[in-house]
Enzyme design. Sequence first.
Site, PDB file in Angstrom:
ATOM      1  N   LYS A  10      22.942  -6.020  30.547  1.00  0.00           N
ATOM      2  CA  LYS A  10      24.032  -6.849  31.062  1.00  0.00           C
ATOM      3  C   LYS A  10      24.828  -7.398  29.882  1.00  0.00           C
ATOM      4  O   LYS A  10      24.246  -7.939  28.933  1.00  0.00           O
ATOM      5  CB  LYS A  10      23.483  -8.003  31.910  1.00  0.00           C
ATOM      6  CG  LYS A  10      24.540  -8.739  32.698  1.00  0.00           C
ATOM      7  CD  LYS A  10      25.107  -7.890  33.819  1.00  0.00           C
ATOM      8  CE  LYS A  10      24.368  -8.074  35.110  1.00  0.00           C
ATOM      9  NZ  LYS A  10      24.985  -7.248  36.202  1.00  0.00           N
ATOM     10  N   THR A  56      20.085  -4.656  35.671  1.00  0.00           N
ATOM     11  CA  THR A  56      20.860  -5.539  34.770  1.00  0.00           C
ATOM     12  C   THR A  56      20.982  -6.927  35.382  1.00  0.00           C
ATOM     13  O   THR A  56      21.038  -7.922  34.665  1.00  0.00           O
ATOM     14  CB  THR A  56      22.253  -4.942  34.487  1.00  0.00           C
ATOM     15  OG1 THR A  56      22.996  -4.888  35.700  1.00  0.00           O
ATOM     16  CG2 THR A  56      22.137  -3.567  33.857  1.00  0.00           C
ATOM     17  N   ARG A 175      50.429 -14.877  -4.549  1.00  0.00           N
ATOM     18  CA  ARG A 175      50.697 -14.420  -3.177  1.00  0.00           C
ATOM     19  C   ARG A 175      49.939 -15.279  -2.177  1.00  0.00           C
ATOM     20  O   ARG A 175      48.966 -15.961  -2.539  1.00  0.00           O
ATOM     21  CB  ARG A 175      50.315 -12.952  -3.014  1.00  0.00           C
ATOM     22  CG  ARG A 175      48.804 -12.711  -3.019  1.00  0.00           C
ATOM     23  CD  ARG A 175      48.448 -11.266  -2.675  1.00  0.00           C
ATOM     24  NE  ARG A 175      46.987 -11.069  -2.702  1.00  0.00           N
ATOM     25  CZ  ARG A 175      46.389  -9.924  -2.404  1.00  0.00           C
ATOM     26  NH1 ARG A 175      47.090  -8.842  -2.073  1.00  0.00           N
ATOM     27  NH2 ARG A 175      45.060  -9.827  -2.436  1.00  0.00           N
ATOM     28  N   GLN A 227      38.534  -7.790  -2.389  1.00  0.00           N
ATOM     29  CA  GLN A 227      37.251  -7.174  -2.762  1.00  0.00           C
ATOM     30  C   GLN A 227      36.414  -8.104  -3.643  1.00  0.00           C
ATOM     31  O   GLN A 227      35.229  -8.330  -3.388  1.00  0.00           O
ATOM     32  CB  GLN A 227      37.485  -5.856  -3.501  1.00  0.00           C
ATOM     33  CG  GLN A 227      37.952  -4.702  -2.644  1.00  0.00           C
ATOM     34  CD  GLN A 227      39.483  -4.612  -2.529  1.00  0.00           C
ATOM     35  OE1 GLN A 227      40.185  -5.630  -2.623  1.00  0.00           O
ATOM     36  NE2 GLN A 227      39.992  -3.416  -2.299  1.00  0.00           N
ATOM     37  N   HIS A 255      48.949  -9.754   6.145  1.00  0.00           N
ATOM     38  CA  HIS A 255      50.046  -9.839   5.184  1.00  0.00           C
ATOM     39  C   HIS A 255      51.165 -10.781   5.615  1.00  0.00           C
ATOM     40  O   HIS A 255      51.465 -10.882   6.807  1.00  0.00           O
ATOM     41  CB  HIS A 255      50.628  -8.435   4.966  1.00  0.00           C
ATOM     42  CG  HIS A 255      49.610  -7.430   4.547  1.00  0.00           C
ATOM     43  ND1 HIS A 255      48.907  -7.524   3.354  1.00  0.00           N
ATOM     44  CD2 HIS A 255      49.138  -6.311   5.165  1.00  0.00           C
ATOM     45  CE1 HIS A 255      48.072  -6.508   3.263  1.00  0.00           C
ATOM     46  NE2 HIS A 255      48.177  -5.752   4.346  1.00  0.00           N
TER      47      HIS A 255
HETATM   48  O1  LIG Z   1      43.282  -7.699  -2.133  1.00  0.00           O
HETATM   49  C1  LIG Z   1      43.815  -6.611  -1.907  1.00  0.00           C
HETATM   50  N1  LIG Z   1      43.054  -5.488  -1.933  1.00  0.00           N
HETATM   51  C2  LIG Z   1      43.561  -4.243  -1.704  1.00  0.00           C
HETATM   52  O2  LIG Z   1      42.819  -3.260  -1.737  1.00  0.00           O
HETATM   53  C3  LIG Z   1      44.962  -4.164  -1.427  1.00  0.00           C
HETATM   54  N2  LIG Z   1      45.803  -3.118  -1.157  1.00  0.00           N
HETATM   55  N3  LIG Z   1      47.023  -3.624  -0.973  1.00  0.00           N
HETATM   56  N4  LIG Z   1      46.981  -4.973  -1.119  1.00  0.00           N
HETATM   57  C4  LIG Z   1      45.704  -5.338  -1.403  1.00  0.00           C
HETATM   58  N5  LIG Z   1      45.138  -6.548  -1.645  1.00  0.00           N
END
Ligand SMILES: O=c1[nH]c(=O)c2nn[nH]c2[nH]1
Length: 294
Positions: A10, A56, A175, A227, A255
Amino acid sequence: SELSYARYGKDNVRLYKVHRHEDGSQSVVEMTVRILLEGDIETSYTEADNSVVVATDTQKQTIYILAKQNPVTPPELFASILGNHFIDTYSHIHAAHVNIIQHKWTRMTVDGRPHPHSFFRDGQEKRLVEAITRRGQGTSIRSGISELLVLKSTGSAFYGFHRDEYTRLPEVWDRILSTEVECGWHWKNLSSIAEVRSVVPQFDQAWEKSRNIILETFAKDESASVQNTMYKMSDQILAAVSLVDKVDFALPNKHYFEVDLSWHKGIKNTGRDAEVYAPQTDPNGLIQCTVSRK
Ligand SMILES: O=c1[nH]c(=O)c2nn[nH]c2[nH]1
């Protein structure tokens, strides 16, 4: 033909439980539960043999009964109680997958004091539990957070990335960074419900520590990329929670595009002069990682 995968149960079972405290105040929990069972159930698919089916609806009724009879928090404990119930009750069921989404009800502050029984939904952030209880193998638990939407207006850069004839993206040193955090931390296997109970104090602590690490790192890190920032978060969570053996993240890069207004009387609104941006619904970057203890 042959059956290569079978799991049923469920989904979207909504559950609310109130705790009425001695002092007259009350606490509430609201969650959405999914149960999926595995076992000797093939004949219900291949031979219309319903004798092996724990309906269920029975699973749904069981959730409410066990919620009445047991604590529903921390959600890791309740998920383990549910999983062990199905393994212990039905000999032909060999694995129970229990997912819990806990929703936010934050206690109101009224006249400067916590209100005894009033709450509000301050955001779509969820607390997650995915627990798999397998007969004779204990319970594997992934705890997590999802839909935690964050934004920083500076303190993020992205430059030095690979460039070739397909690359148009300009390098940026300042940014906006926004993402909706989906993060999970995987506990070492817990061999029994007794071991789960012994770990109970650490589930809320781990959620608190992980959430704080995510927010503080997001805010403080001069981010070179999504990353690198998510790796730093993962590394700190592993250092902070000893019974967790790996951490995973999936972060959309939401973005915000500069709007060039120079066509209108030469208005400067790009680069250092950018103030007005266009938030983008899609497409979005998506950055994923799993970081394990060495
Ligand atoms: O932080 C980011 N990692 C990416 O891999 C990436 N690609 N475009 N902008 C990005 N900004």
